[in-house]
Write a protein that holds these residues in place. Structure first.
Motif, PDB file in Angstrom:
ATOM      1  N   LEU A 133       0.830  -1.217   0.000  1.00  0.00           N
ATOM      2  CA  LEU A 133       0.000   0.000   0.000  1.00  0.00           C
ATOM      3  C   LEU A 133       0.864   1.266   0.000  1.00  0.00           C
ATOM      4  CD1 LEU A 133      -2.814  -0.941   2.554  1.00  0.00           C
ATOM      5  CD2 LEU A 133      -2.877  -1.079   0.045  1.00  0.00           C
ATOM      6  N   LEU A 134       2.062   1.149   0.541  1.00  0.00           N
ATOM      7  CA  LEU A 134       2.986   2.284   0.573  1.00  0.00           C
ATOM      8  C   LEU A 134       3.826   2.382  -0.702  1.00  0.00           C
ATOM      9  CD1 LEU A 134       4.168   2.016   4.289  1.00  0.00           C
ATOM     10  CD2 LEU A 134       2.654   3.764   3.296  1.00  0.00           C
ATOM     11  N   GLY A 135       3.554   1.495  -1.663  1.00  0.00           N
ATOM     12  CA  GLY A 135       4.222   1.588  -2.960  1.00  0.00           C
ATOM     13  C   GLY A 135       5.390   0.648  -3.161  1.00  0.00           C
ATOM     14  N   ARG A 136       5.701  -0.193  -2.177  1.00  0.00           N
ATOM     15  CA  ARG A 136       6.798  -1.146  -2.353  1.00  0.00           C
ATOM     16  C   ARG A 136       6.311  -2.300  -3.214  1.00  0.00           C
ATOM     17  NH1 ARG A 136       7.000   2.363   1.142  1.00  0.00           N
ATOM     18  NH2 ARG A 136       8.604   2.539   2.737  1.00  0.00           N
ATOM     19  N   ASP A 137       7.273  -2.944  -3.890  1.00  0.00           N
ATOM     20  CA  ASP A 137       6.909  -4.080  -4.723  1.00  0.00           C
ATOM     21  C   ASP A 137       8.065  -5.058  -4.786  1.00  0.00           C
ATOM     22  OD1 ASP A 137       5.268  -5.665  -6.317  1.00  0.00           O
ATOM     23  OD2 ASP A 137       4.607  -3.965  -7.514  1.00  0.00           O
ATOM     24  N   HIS A 138       7.849  -6.177  -5.432  1.00  0.00           N
ATOM     25  CA  HIS A 138       8.874  -7.212  -5.549  1.00  0.00           C
ATOM     26  C   HIS A 138       8.828  -7.841  -6.940  1.00  0.00           C
ATOM     27  CE1 HIS A 138       5.480  -9.897  -4.598  1.00  0.00           C
ATOM     28  NE2 HIS A 138       5.246  -9.105  -3.563  1.00  0.00           N
ATOM     29  N   GLU A 139       8.662  -6.977  -7.939  1.00  0.00           N
ATOM     30  CA  GLU A 139       8.562  -7.456  -9.320  1.00  0.00           C
ATOM     31  C   GLU A 139       9.904  -7.918  -9.871  1.00  0.00           C
ATOM     32  OE1 GLU A 139       5.774  -7.975 -11.201  1.00  0.00           O
ATOM     33  OE2 GLU A 139       4.767  -7.550  -9.307  1.00  0.00           O
ATOM     34  N   ASP A 140      11.001  -7.317  -9.419  1.00  0.00           N
ATOM     35  CA  ASP A 140      12.313  -7.781  -9.866  1.00  0.00           C
ATOM     36  C   ASP A 140      13.165  -8.080  -8.635  1.00  0.00           C
ATOM     37  OD1 ASP A 140      13.726  -5.394  -8.992  1.00  0.00           O
ATOM     38  OD2 ASP A 140      13.079  -4.406 -10.832  1.00  0.00           O
ATOM     39  N   ALA A 164      12.626  -6.974  -4.739  1.00  0.00           N
ATOM     40  CA  ALA A 164      12.313  -8.039  -3.781  1.00  0.00           C
ATOM     41  C   ALA A 164      13.278  -8.009  -2.608  1.00  0.00           C
ATOM     42  CB  ALA A 164      12.338  -9.400  -4.474  1.00  0.00           C
ATOM     43  N   GLU A 165      14.567  -7.857  -2.888  1.00  0.00           N
ATOM     44  CA  GLU A 165      15.555  -7.813  -1.811  1.00  0.00           C
ATOM     45  C   GLU A 165      15.334  -6.616  -0.903  1.00  0.00           C
ATOM     46  OE1 GLU A 165      19.527  -8.143  -3.377  1.00  0.00           O
ATOM     47  OE2 GLU A 165      19.080 -10.064  -4.340  1.00  0.00           O
ATOM     48  N   ALA A 166      15.026  -5.463  -1.492  1.00  0.00           N
ATOM     49  CA  ALA A 166      14.792  -4.254  -0.686  1.00  0.00           C
ATOM     50  C   ALA A 166      13.534  -4.408   0.167  1.00  0.00           C
ATOM     51  CB  ALA A 166      14.678  -3.025  -1.590  1.00  0.00           C
ATOM     52  N   MET A 167      12.483  -4.957  -0.419  1.00  0.00           N
ATOM     53  CA  MET A 167      11.235  -5.121   0.323  1.00  0.00           C
ATOM     54  C   MET A 167      11.404  -6.148   1.444  1.00  0.00           C
ATOM     55  SD  MET A 167       7.440  -5.714  -1.211  1.00  0.00           S
ATOM     56  CE  MET A 167       6.012  -5.870  -0.164  1.00  0.00           C
ATOM     57  N   GLU A 168      12.087  -7.248   1.159  1.00  0.00           N
ATOM     58  CA  GLU A 168      12.324  -8.258   2.191  1.00  0.00           C
ATOM     59  C   GLU A 168      13.168  -7.701   3.327  1.00  0.00           C
ATOM     60  OE1 GLU A 168      13.877 -11.786   0.284  1.00  0.00           O
ATOM     61  OE2 GLU A 168      12.048 -12.020  -0.913  1.00  0.00           O
ATOM     62  N   ALA A 169      14.162  -6.884   3.012  1.00  0.00           N
ATOM     63  CA  ALA A 169      14.989  -6.275   4.060  1.00  0.00           C
ATOM     64  C   ALA A 169      14.142  -5.356   4.940  1.00  0.00           C
ATOM     65  CB  ALA A 169      16.150  -5.502   3.434  1.00  0.00           C
ATOM     66  N   GLU A 170      13.253  -4.595   4.317  1.00  0.00           N
ATOM     67  CA  GLU A 170      12.376  -3.718   5.083  1.00  0.00           C
ATOM     68  C   GLU A 170      11.425  -4.535   5.962  1.00  0.00           C
ATOM     69  OE1 GLU A 170       9.797   0.368   4.421  1.00  0.00           O
ATOM     70  OE2 GLU A 170      10.393  -0.795   2.664  1.00  0.00           O
ATOM     71  N   GLU A 171      10.895  -5.617   5.410  1.00  0.00           N
ATOM     72  CA  GLU A 171      10.026  -6.498   6.197  1.00  0.00           C
ATOM     73  C   GLU A 171      10.772  -7.060   7.401  1.00  0.00           C
ATOM     74  OE1 GLU A 171       8.301  -9.538   3.683  1.00  0.00           O
ATOM     75  OE2 GLU A 171       7.603  -8.041   2.271  1.00  0.00           O
ATOM     76  N   ARG A 172      11.988  -7.550   7.181  1.00  0.00           N
ATOM     77  CA  ARG A 172      12.791  -8.113   8.278  1.00  0.00           C
ATOM     78  C   ARG A 172      12.985  -7.087   9.387  1.00  0.00           C
ATOM     79  NH1 ARG A 172      15.982 -10.030   3.795  1.00  0.00           N
ATOM     80  NH2 ARG A 172      15.806 -12.274   3.647  1.00  0.00           N
ATOM     81  N   SER A 173      13.325  -5.881   9.001  1.00  0.00           N
ATOM     82  CA  SER A 173      13.577  -4.816   9.971  1.00  0.00           C
ATOM     83  C   SER A 173      12.328  -4.504  10.790  1.00  0.00           C
ATOM     84  CB  SER A 173      14.069  -3.569   9.228  1.00  0.00           C
ATOM     85  OG  SER A 173      14.241  -2.497  10.115  1.00  0.00           O
ATOM     86  N   ILE A 174      11.200  -4.361  10.125  1.00  0.00           N
ATOM     87  CA  ILE A 174       9.937  -4.052  10.809  1.00  0.00           C
ATOM     88  C   ILE A 174       9.541  -5.212  11.716  1.00  0.00           C
ATOM     89  CG2 ILE A 174       7.453  -3.686  10.473  1.00  0.00           C
ATOM     90  CD1 ILE A 174       8.305  -2.236   7.784  1.00  0.00           C
ATOM     91  N   LEU A 175       9.632  -6.433  11.204  1.00  0.00           N
ATOM     92  CA  LEU A 175       9.234  -7.599  11.991  1.00  0.00           C
ATOM     93  C   LEU A 175      10.123  -7.779  13.220  1.00  0.00           C
ATOM     94  CD1 LEU A 175       8.380 -10.011   9.065  1.00  0.00           C
ATOM     95  CD2 LEU A 175       6.763  -9.030  10.707  1.00  0.00           C
ATOM     96  N   ALA A 176      11.398  -7.434  13.102  1.00  0.00           N
ATOM     97  CA  ALA A 176      12.297  -7.533  14.256  1.00  0.00           C
ATOM     98  C   ALA A 176      11.816  -6.637  15.394  1.00  0.00           C
ATOM     99  CB  ALA A 176      13.724  -7.172  13.849  1.00  0.00           C
ATOM    100  N   THR A 177      11.242  -5.479  15.058  1.00  0.00           N
ATOM    101  CA  THR A 177      10.729  -4.594  16.111  1.00  0.00           C
ATOM    102  C   THR A 177       9.531  -5.203  16.821  1.00  0.00           C
ATOM    103  OG1 THR A 177       9.165  -3.308  14.753  1.00  0.00           O
ATOM    104  CG2 THR A 177      11.473  -2.547  14.804  1.00  0.00           C
ATOM    105  N   LEU A 178       8.884  -6.170  16.176  1.00  0.00           N
ATOM    106  CA  LEU A 178       7.726  -6.859  16.752  1.00  0.00           C
ATOM    107  C   LEU A 178       8.112  -8.178  17.418  1.00  0.00           C
ATOM    108  CD1 LEU A 178       5.267  -6.313  13.770  1.00  0.00           C
ATOM    109  CD2 LEU A 178       5.217  -5.124  15.974  1.00  0.00           C
TER     110      LEU A 178
END
Length: 153
Positions: A116-123, A127-141
């Protein structure tokens, strides 16, 4: 504003705090971004119908993201969009991957909000950038890296 709606009671039967898990994950993904998100926890048939209607894929999937069409409501943060998660698919994936349903729900909510914030994983780079962001956010949880090789069954 984050609103969680539970349409399929299987979510709360399996995870009594499902709404709180989704709300915390959405808030973490939003960070300081102001915007409204609605998270619908529903069943596979509903998600299958939405996936067929909007993506021409007649099968259920774990999470769908529907960005808002730029509308504004005076005095409120602009809506970013809606997430729709299918209980059966999510529960089966969590079990197959050896994860708790709570951790998988948190991951998929973060993933959907990032869309919804405009991130994607088409290439690969996206994908690597989005996964890194997910990892970082999830670590805070307190959620383990969902992409670790040993996290997959």
């Amino acid at each position: 504003m984050i609103e969680v709606e539970i349409e399929d009671a299987a979510w709360t039967a399996a995870l009594p705090d499902a709404a709180a898990v989704a709300e915390r994950a959405a808030a973490a993904a939003l960070g300081t971004v102001e915007g409204g998100v609605v998270v619908l926890l529903t069943d596979d048939d509903t998600v299958r119908e939405l996936n067929a209607r909007f993506r021409d894929r007649d099968r259920p999937t774990n999470v769908l993201s529907f960005p808002a069409a730029g509308m504004t409501i005076p005095g409120q943060a602009a809506p970013l969009g809606d997430l729709v998660l299918a209980y059966g698919v999510c529960a089966a994936e969590a079990e197959a991957q050896g994860k708790t349903l709570a951790d998988h729900l948190a991951h998929l909510t973060v993933h959907g909000v990032l869309h919804l914030l405009g991130r994607d994983h088409e290439d690969e780079a996206e994908a690597e950038a989005m996964e890194a962001e997910e990892r970082s956010i999830l670590a805070t949880l307190g959620v383990a890296d969902p992409y670790r090789a040993d996290a997959q069954a």
